[in-house]
Scaffold this motif. Structure first.
Motif, PDB file in Angstrom:
ATOM      1  N   PHE A 154      23.915  13.864  45.488  1.00 55.43           N
ATOM      2  CA  PHE A 154      24.230  15.898  45.660  1.00 55.43           C
ATOM      3  C   PHE A 154      25.652  15.876  46.151  1.00 55.43           C
ATOM      4  O   PHE A 154      26.475  16.405  45.361  1.00 55.43           O
ATOM      5  CB  PHE A 154      23.464  16.334  46.232  1.00 55.43           C
ATOM      6  CG  PHE A 154      23.065  17.683  46.241  1.00 55.43           C
ATOM      7  CD1 PHE A 154      22.639  18.646  44.702  1.00 55.43           C
ATOM      8  CD2 PHE A 154      24.192  18.750  47.231  1.00 55.43           C
ATOM      9  CE1 PHE A 154      22.983  20.054  44.655  1.00 55.43           C
ATOM     10  CE2 PHE A 154      24.467  19.965  47.336  1.00 55.43           C
ATOM     11  CZ  PHE A 154      23.818  20.349  45.276  1.00 55.43           C
ATOM     12  N   LEU A 155      26.603  15.688  47.251  1.00 56.34           N
ATOM     13  CA  LEU A 155      27.311  15.861  47.343  1.00 56.34           C
ATOM     14  C   LEU A 155      28.336  14.886  46.401  1.00 56.34           C
ATOM     15  O   LEU A 155      29.903  15.690  46.036  1.00 56.34           O
ATOM     16  CB  LEU A 155      27.572  15.313  49.087  1.00 56.34           C
ATOM     17  CG  LEU A 155      26.726  16.305  50.021  1.00 56.34           C
ATOM     18  CD1 LEU A 155      27.140  15.793  51.694  1.00 56.34           C
ATOM     19  CD2 LEU A 155      27.949  17.633  50.137  1.00 56.34           C
ATOM     20  N   GLU A 156      28.704  13.742  45.896  1.00 51.97           N
ATOM     21  CA  GLU A 156      29.207  13.469  45.711  1.00 51.97           C
ATOM     22  C   GLU A 156      29.853  13.954  43.810  1.00 51.97           C
ATOM     23  O   GLU A 156      31.142  14.117  43.249  1.00 51.97           O
ATOM     24  CB  GLU A 156      29.091  11.744  45.432  1.00 51.97           C
ATOM     25  CG  GLU A 156      29.136  10.899  46.454  1.00 51.97           C
ATOM     26  CD  GLU A 156      27.984   9.221  46.690  1.00 51.97           C
ATOM     27  OE1 GLU A 156      28.608   8.733  46.883  1.00 51.97           O
ATOM     28  OE2 GLU A 156      27.444   9.544  45.214  1.00 51.97           O
ATOM     29  N   ALA A 157      28.432  14.727  43.605  1.00 52.41           N
ATOM     30  CA  ALA A 157      28.356  15.308  42.202  1.00 52.41           C
ATOM     31  C   ALA A 157      28.911  16.534  42.293  1.00 52.41           C
ATOM     32  O   ALA A 157      29.308  17.193  40.907  1.00 52.41           O
ATOM     33  CB  ALA A 157      26.923  15.123  42.104  1.00 52.41           C
ATOM     34  N   ASN A 158      29.357  17.277  43.083  1.00 58.39           N
ATOM     35  CA  ASN A 158      29.400  18.288  43.708  1.00 58.39           C
ATOM     36  C   ASN A 158      30.325  18.790  43.927  1.00 58.39           C
ATOM     37  O   ASN A 158      31.364  17.572  44.731  1.00 58.39           O
ATOM     38  CB  ASN A 158      28.240  19.833  44.593  1.00 58.39           C
ATOM     39  CG  ASN A 158      27.381  19.868  43.005  1.00 58.39           C
ATOM     40  OD1 ASN A 158      27.489  19.781  42.349  1.00 58.39           O
ATOM     41  ND2 ASN A 158      26.173  18.540  43.627  1.00 58.39           N
ATOM     42  N   ALA A 159      31.446  20.104  43.652  1.00 58.62           N
ATOM     43  CA  ALA A 159      32.479  20.460  44.571  1.00 58.62           C
ATOM     44  C   ALA A 159      32.066  21.866  44.501  1.00 58.62           C
ATOM     45  O   ALA A 159      33.585  23.209  43.709  1.00 58.62           O
ATOM     46  CB  ALA A 159      34.099  20.092  43.154  1.00 58.62           C
ATOM     47  N   ASN A 160      30.788  22.034  45.440  1.00 59.52           N
ATOM     48  CA  ASN A 160      30.682  23.433  45.829  1.00 59.52           C
ATOM     49  C   ASN A 160      32.265  23.996  46.773  1.00 59.52           C
ATOM     50  O   ASN A 160      32.021  23.773  47.806  1.00 59.52           O
ATOM     51  CB  ASN A 160      29.502  23.837  46.751  1.00 59.52           C
ATOM     52  CG  ASN A 160      28.849  24.772  47.174  1.00 59.52           C
ATOM     53  OD1 ASN A 160      29.410  25.607  47.263  1.00 59.52           O
ATOM     54  ND2 ASN A 160      27.524  26.023  46.279  1.00 59.52           N
ATOM     55  N   PRO A 161      32.282  25.365  46.386  1.00 60.45           N
ATOM     56  CA  PRO A 161      33.952  26.009  47.428  1.00 60.45           C
ATOM     57  C   PRO A 161      33.183  26.422  48.945  1.00 60.45           C
ATOM     58  O   PRO A 161      33.917  26.229  49.502  1.00 60.45           O
ATOM     59  CB  PRO A 161      33.743  26.889  46.218  1.00 60.45           C
ATOM     60  CG  PRO A 161      32.993  27.134  45.576  1.00 60.45           C
ATOM     61  CD  PRO A 161      31.537  25.956  45.563  1.00 60.45           C
ATOM     62  N   LEU A 162      31.948  26.140  48.987  1.00 63.23           N
ATOM     63  CA  LEU A 162      31.204  26.575  50.576  1.00 63.23           C
ATOM     64  C   LEU A 162      31.214  25.461  51.069  1.00 63.23           C
ATOM     65  O   LEU A 162      31.060  25.430  52.759  1.00 63.23           O
ATOM     66  CB  LEU A 162      30.317  27.466  49.956  1.00 63.23           C
ATOM     67  CG  LEU A 162      30.449  28.982  49.415  1.00 63.23           C
ATOM     68  CD1 LEU A 162      29.367  30.045  49.977  1.00 63.23           C
ATOM     69  CD2 LEU A 162      32.144  29.308  50.177  1.00 63.23           C
ATOM     70  N   ILE A 163      30.495  24.645  50.323  1.00 62.94           N
ATOM     71  CA  ILE A 163      30.279  22.842  51.322  1.00 62.94           C
ATOM     72  C   ILE A 163      31.303  22.711  51.886  1.00 62.94           C
ATOM     73  O   ILE A 163      32.229  22.192  51.654  1.00 62.94           O
ATOM     74  CB  ILE A 163      29.222  21.937  50.567  1.00 62.94           C
ATOM     75  CG1 ILE A 163      28.395  22.989  49.924  1.00 62.94           C
ATOM     76  CG2 ILE A 163      28.953  20.828  51.529  1.00 62.94           C
ATOM     77  CD1 ILE A 163      27.605  21.473  49.102  1.00 62.94           C
ATOM     78  N   VAL A 164      30.771  22.114  53.486  1.00 59.85           N
ATOM     79  CA  VAL A 164      31.947  21.952  54.065  1.00 59.85           C
ATOM     80  C   VAL A 164      32.322  20.514  54.767  1.00 59.85           C
ATOM     81  O   VAL A 164      32.775  19.789  55.642  1.00 59.85           O
ATOM     82  CB  VAL A 164      32.782  22.676  55.321  1.00 59.85           C
ATOM     83  CG1 VAL A 164      32.913  24.269  54.416  1.00 59.85           C
ATOM     84  CG2 VAL A 164      31.643  23.091  56.365  1.00 59.85           C
ATOM     85  N   ALA A 165      30.837  19.935  54.849  1.00 58.67           N
ATOM     86  CA  ALA A 165      30.357  19.208  55.763  1.00 58.67           C
ATOM     87  C   ALA A 165      28.308  18.232  54.870  1.00 58.67           C
ATOM     88  O   ALA A 165      27.844  19.054  54.651  1.00 58.67           O
ATOM     89  CB  ALA A 165      30.150  19.116  57.541  1.00 58.67           C
ATOM     90  N   MET A 166      28.909  16.862  55.732  1.00 59.78           N
ATOM     91  CA  MET A 166      27.534  16.753  55.211  1.00 59.78           C
ATOM     92  C   MET A 166      26.895  16.816  56.769  1.00 59.78           C
ATOM     93  O   MET A 166      27.086  16.706  57.937  1.00 59.78           O
ATOM     94  CB  MET A 166      27.170  15.028  54.950  1.00 59.78           C
ATOM     95  CG  MET A 166      25.848  14.584  54.959  1.00 59.78           C
ATOM     96  SD  MET A 166      26.013  12.633  54.835  1.00 59.78           S
ATOM     97  CE  MET A 166      24.923  12.927  53.166  1.00 59.78           C
ATOM     98  N   GLY A 167      25.393  17.116  56.908  1.00 60.20           N
ATOM     99  CA  GLY A 167      24.632  16.772  57.915  1.00 60.20           C
ATOM    100  C   GLY A 167      23.528  15.726  58.362  1.00 60.20           C
ATOM    101  O   GLY A 167      22.977  15.223  57.084  1.00 60.20           O
ATOM    102  N   LEU A 168      22.975  15.667  59.876  1.00 54.98           N
ATOM    103  CA  LEU A 168      21.265  15.061  59.569  1.00 54.98           C
ATOM    104  C   LEU A 168      21.255  16.429  60.881  1.00 54.98           C
ATOM    105  O   LEU A 168      21.376  16.571  61.550  1.00 54.98           O
ATOM    106  CB  LEU A 168      21.638  13.884  60.280  1.00 54.98           C
ATOM    107  CG  LEU A 168      20.647  13.167  60.822  1.00 54.98           C
ATOM    108  CD1 LEU A 168      19.718  12.631  59.909  1.00 54.98           C
ATOM    109  CD2 LEU A 168      21.297  11.528  61.478  1.00 54.98           C
TER     110      LEU A 168
END
Ligand SMILES: [Zn+2]
Length: 341
Positions: A154-168
């Motif tokens: 999902f992160l690789e496919a998107n460039a969402n302007p508000l997403i700043v990190a991956m979490g767990l």
């Protein structure tokens, strides 16, 4: 003005809060009725009783039930509006909010649509005066490995302007942090910093793995680092900030007495911390109450609380220009309120 009045009035940061976990029992009750979803209770009063969290297993079950009630774009808009109103009421100016792509793909309106609706509504709120909110997309550990692969893709496919990190996120028991390393490597290659929940319901070893194996820049909770001096030193030396949530910890961990909460030992060891609510209605709290508890029960001074508040910007993951602008705004407010630096 008393210290508590200053705490209520001061501009604040909150960087460990789950967007889904802000849904109140009243909102959930109305949402389930609207969407024809059967809840395991027969009245709103009973639902409110269910919200009182006593352990992580009960908590995660209710949390997933809640995710399964989000069925229309309006449900997502309502969730964001409730969060924004809470921020405005408490003068929370900057928030980093965990929002899981996988659960909304699985239970809701689909990850892409969910993120589009949430992002648009948060941008509208920011444009009309705030809060400024950024998103962290968590892997829910209980659904690994599927959730790890989905979130990385999902992160690789998107460039969402508000997403700043991956979490767990999700439970720690039975889910060591190290096996999630391949997903964190993929996220980093795609340009995302990483954070991870660790040291909440499992011990200091999980904190060590989050730092060394996952390369987490911040840890959500991290409180059980105090059980291993070497891990505490690791956090201090690498300046890894821990996003502490006192009421959540009092409900879900062995640290039930806030007067004895590890936050003081973490600060004394030189570990940077922030204060947040995690999932406020489940722990009967809000951010003003968390600061009040830190002051009155954990014994943190107003000056210490102010530095903890600024850590949300210093260790925040939004772009530097934005954080710098907010730091200047916060500094002006500190002067006006007479809060010691
Ligand atoms: Zn959390």
């Amino acid at each position: 003005m008393t210290d508590l009045e200053k705490i209520a009035a001061m501009p604040k940061t909150e960087v460990h809060l789950h967007l889904e976990g802000t849904i109140s029992p009243d909102t959930l009750w109305a949402m389930a009725a609207r969407n024809g979803i059967a809840l395991p209770v027969t009245s709103l009063e009973e639902l409110k009783g269910l919200y009182v969290c006593e352990n992580f297993d009960k908590f995660i079950k209710i949390w997933l039930m809640m995710c399964s009630c989000l069925k229309t774009e309006d449900d997502y808009v309502g969730m964001v509006d409730g969060f924004v109103a809470d921020c405005q009421r408490q003068n929370i100016r900057y928030a980093e909010v965990h929002f899981s792509a996988y659960n909304h793909e699985k239970f809701g309106i689909g990850a892409d649509r969910a993120f589009k609706v949430v992002t648009r509504r948060l941008q509208e709120a920011e444009a009309s005066g705030g809060p400024v909110t950024r998103l962290i997309t968590d892997i829910p550990s209980e659904a690994a490995p599927e959730s790890g692969d989905f979130t990385a893709a999902f992160l690789e496919a998107n460039a969402n302007p508000l997403i700043v990190a991956m979490g767990l996120g999700g439970p720690e028991a039975g889910f060591p942090r190290a096996p999630f390393a391949p997903y964190f490597d993929r996220a980093r290659r795609a340009g995302y910093p990483c954070v991870a929940h660790a040291g909440e319901t499992a011990g200091a070893e999980h904190v060590r793995q989050a730092v060394l194996d996952l390369g987490a820049q911040r840890i959500q909770h991290g409180i059980r680092a105090v059980e291993d001096e070497a891990v505490l030193t690791l956090l201090a030396e690498r300046r890894i900030c821990c996003d502490v949530a006192l009421s959540s910890n009092a409900c879900l961990t062995g640290y039930t007495d806030i007067a004895k909460h590890p936050i003081r030992r973490m600060l004394d060891a030189g570990v940077p911390v922030t204060l947040s609510t995690d999932d406020p209605p489940f722990f009967g709290t809000d951010l003003v109450r968390e600061y009040t508890l830190a002051n009155e029960e954990a014994g943190l001074s107003l000056a210490e609380l102010w530095q903890i508040n600024l850590n949300g910007l210093r260790y925040g993951l939004a772009d530097v220009g934005l954080r710098r602008r907010l730091l200047l705004e916060f500094e002006a407010a500190r002067n006006a309120l007479g809060i010691p630096a």
